[in-house]
Design an enzyme around this catalytic site. Structure first.
Site, short mmCIF file in Angstrom:
data_model
loop_
_atom_site.label_atom_id
_atom_site.label_comp_id
_atom_site.label_asym_id
_atom_site.label_seq_id
_atom_site.Cartn_x
_atom_site.Cartn_y
_atom_site.Cartn_z
N SER A 1 0.74 -1.16 -0.03
CA SER A 1 -0.02 -0.05 -0.09
C SER A 1 0.91 1.36 0.03
O SER A 1 1.98 1.26 0.13
CB SER A 1 -0.90 -0.06 1.23
OG SER A 1 -0.20 0.44 2.29
N LYS A 2 0.24 2.47 -0.08
CA LYS A 2 0.97 3.50 -0.05
C LYS A 2 1.90 3.75 0.77
O LYS A 2 3.09 4.69 0.52
CB LYS A 2 -0.18 4.76 -0.30
CG LYS A 2 -0.33 5.30 -1.51
CD LYS A 2 -0.88 6.64 -1.67
CE LYS A 2 -1.80 6.70 -2.85
NZ LYS A 2 -3.11 7.18 -2.44
N ARG A 3 1.40 3.55 2.13
CA ARG A 3 2.34 3.43 3.32
C ARG A 3 3.72 3.12 3.08
O ARG A 3 4.75 3.35 3.55
CB ARG A 3 1.59 3.44 4.64
CG ARG A 3 1.76 1.77 4.84
CD ARG A 3 0.83 1.55 6.22
NE ARG A 3 0.41 0.07 5.97
CZ ARG A 3 1.28 -0.89 6.17
NH1 ARG A 3 2.39 -0.60 6.86
NH2 ARG A 3 0.58 -2.11 6.23
N HIS A 4 3.85 1.83 2.20
CA HIS A 4 4.99 1.51 2.12
C HIS A 4 5.94 2.10 1.02
O HIS A 4 7.02 2.11 1.15
CB HIS A 4 4.89 0.05 1.57
CG HIS A 4 4.44 -0.99 2.08
ND1 HIS A 4 3.05 -1.65 2.02
CD2 HIS A 4 4.77 -1.78 3.52
CE1 HIS A 4 2.57 -2.49 3.12
NE2 HIS A 4 3.68 -2.45 3.96
#
Ligand code: GLU
Length: 468
Positions: A242-245
């Site tokens: 996801s974007k947080r990665h």
């Protein structure tokens, strides 16, 4: 005569081309190129509310940047709606599909009853064997596939092996909606059949669809393609990517200064292996690519590995090519940065040293900033520390020795060395303030080469600005 493989990438243009999609495209492309087959691109724009022209463009740009060239024209699925309808009508005429007049309220009620009884919620086939009477005249209906209700459907998957589905678990899916528009499931199967697709390689999120699509393929009497469903890509922590990665869009990787060669190599290794090989050129990948070596479990993103690979491909790229990439990269910035002729020449001459120390084009550009414009430098914090009163005095002291010598790398270095020896200090103590004034930074490509590259006049302007 054996038929040449036909592969396709079939993205829905509802957003950017993301890492997972790019890997799917790459695997299809590699197999097509490996086998001398064809690689087709089909834009699945049937969902009119979510498909946008910007997303179509982003996909085409992403594919082009990645170097994944497709054969022939792009197919746009929505434009083929008449053909999809025609197939549904034919199945209807052959008794392989039927009209269902159940209203939305009836279906909601059906599902609620199933839920209350603890049963799986699926269409119960209430119109399967029922003929429309006068009461149905003029009423809206959908067209459903009359799928097998017993036995099993087996997806022979080149990645996952045989995956079995009980037909009793699959209900009669809708082919045409009540407004006559084809469903996604119908469109995919008709398009694959019409385009002669022999291999359907796509994300594992489509595995369940494969079972239903097989039922439809059977009803149509079309050829069954080879299926391969690719395991998901996870973040470094093993959770769904996801974007947080990190960035998901391929375009973002381009913007961060990764090279297309890097992305091809990296995405190839994300779910495919050849022994312990990490660095695999595209030519080598085309030669080696096979379905057997696709991993069965989810792959994990490894950003450090991506950086290291990019450093490798930056070093591998010819200086002139890399300089052209950097120039193009700067021109894409907002506002665009257009390098002067002098800056371009300096960039290319310094490239052998610049590329040694950069993992991305952005890092390379940061290291090359001092070549792009003329005049005294603005110092960064580390350079500031080198140009203390003492550092500035050292700079002033060595300048006459430099000015008196030939303005070549070796001559300048010899002069600086002689000066250092004469005053009993280490070369570094003389060189560091010089470097800081010349580049505005505490680290740079080899100092004396850079003095020579910038030339006597420009170098002295920069050094004088901080000598005191
Ligand atoms: N359009 C689908 C998607 O973007 C892919 C369909 C397929 O490959 O069969 O997920």
């Amino acid at each position: 005569m054996s038929q040449k493989p036909v592969l396709r990438f079939a993205p829905s243009p509802t957003g950017m081309l993301h890492i997972g999609g790019a890997r799917t495209a790459l695997f299809n492309w590699l197999y097509a190129r490996h086998s001398g087959g064809t690689f087709l691109l089909r834009i699945e724009d049937t969902d009119r509310e979510r498909s946008t022209p910007e997303a179509v463009q982003a996909i085409l740009n992403g594919m082009t940047w990645m170097g994944l060239n497709w054969d022939g024209e792009v197919t746009y699925q929505f434009a083929r709606a008449t053909r999809h309808r025609e197939v549904a009508e034919k199945l209807l005429a052959e008794g392989k599909a039927y009209r269902c007049y159940a209203t939305a309220e009836e279906l909601t009620q059906m599902r609620e009853e199933q839920k209350a009884a603890g049963k799986p919620m699926r269409y119960d086939g209430r119109w399967r064997d029922r003929l429309a009477g006068p009461a149905e005249a003029g009423k809206p209906s959908v067209v459903r596939l009359k799928a097998r209700q017993t036995g099993e459907t087996i997806v022979h998957d080149v990645v996952l092996g045989d995956v079995r589905f009980e037909n009793a678990q699959l209900d009669d899916m809708v082919l045409l909606r009540s407004d006559g528009t084809p469903t996604y499931m119908l469109a995919v199967v008709v398009d694959d059949a019409d385009m002669g697709v022999t291999h359907v390689i796509r994300g594992a999120d489509h595995l369940n669809n494969a079972a239903r699509q097989l039922q439809l393929i059977e009803a149509m009497g079309a050829a069954v393609p080879v299926y391969g469903h690719l395991p998901l890509i996870n973040g470094p922590d093993g959770a769904k990517l996801s974007k947080r990665h990190g960035a998901l869009a391929v375009e973002a990787y381009q913007g961060m200064g990764y090279l297309p060669e890097t992305m091809r190599n990296y995405l190839l290794r994300l779910g495919w292996s050849h022994g312990d090989d990490e660095i695999i050129s595209t030519a080598q990948a085309i030669e080696w690519f096979n379905f057997e070596s696709i991993g069965k479990s989810a792959a994990r993103m490894d950003y450090k590995k991506l950086d290291n690979l990019n450093g490798h491909y930056i070093r591998e790229t010819a200086d002139a090519t890399l300089a052209a990439e950097v120039i193009a990269f700067l021109a894409r910035e907002t506002p665009p940065r257009i390098l002067s002729m002098t800056a371009r020449e300096r960039l290319q001459s310094a490239m052998p040293s610049l590329k040694e120390r950069a993992k991305t084009l952005i890092e390379l550009i940061q290291g090359a900033e001092f070549l792009f414009t003329d005049g005294p430098r603005t110092l960064d914090a580390a350079a500031e520390k080198l140009l203390t009163l003492e550092g500035r005095a050292s700079l002033a002291a060595v300048m006459p020795a430099l000015e008196a010598t030939d303005w070549t790398g070796p001559a300048l270095e010899a002069a600086a060395r002689a000066f250092a020896e004469g005053t009993g200090v280490k070369l570094g103590q003389v060189a560091q303030p010089l470097r800081a004034a010349l580049t505005g930074k505490a680290s740079s490509p080899p100092l004396f080469e850079m003095l020579a590259l910038l030339g006597r006049e420009e170098s002295l302007i920069r050094l004088r600005a901080y000598a005191s």
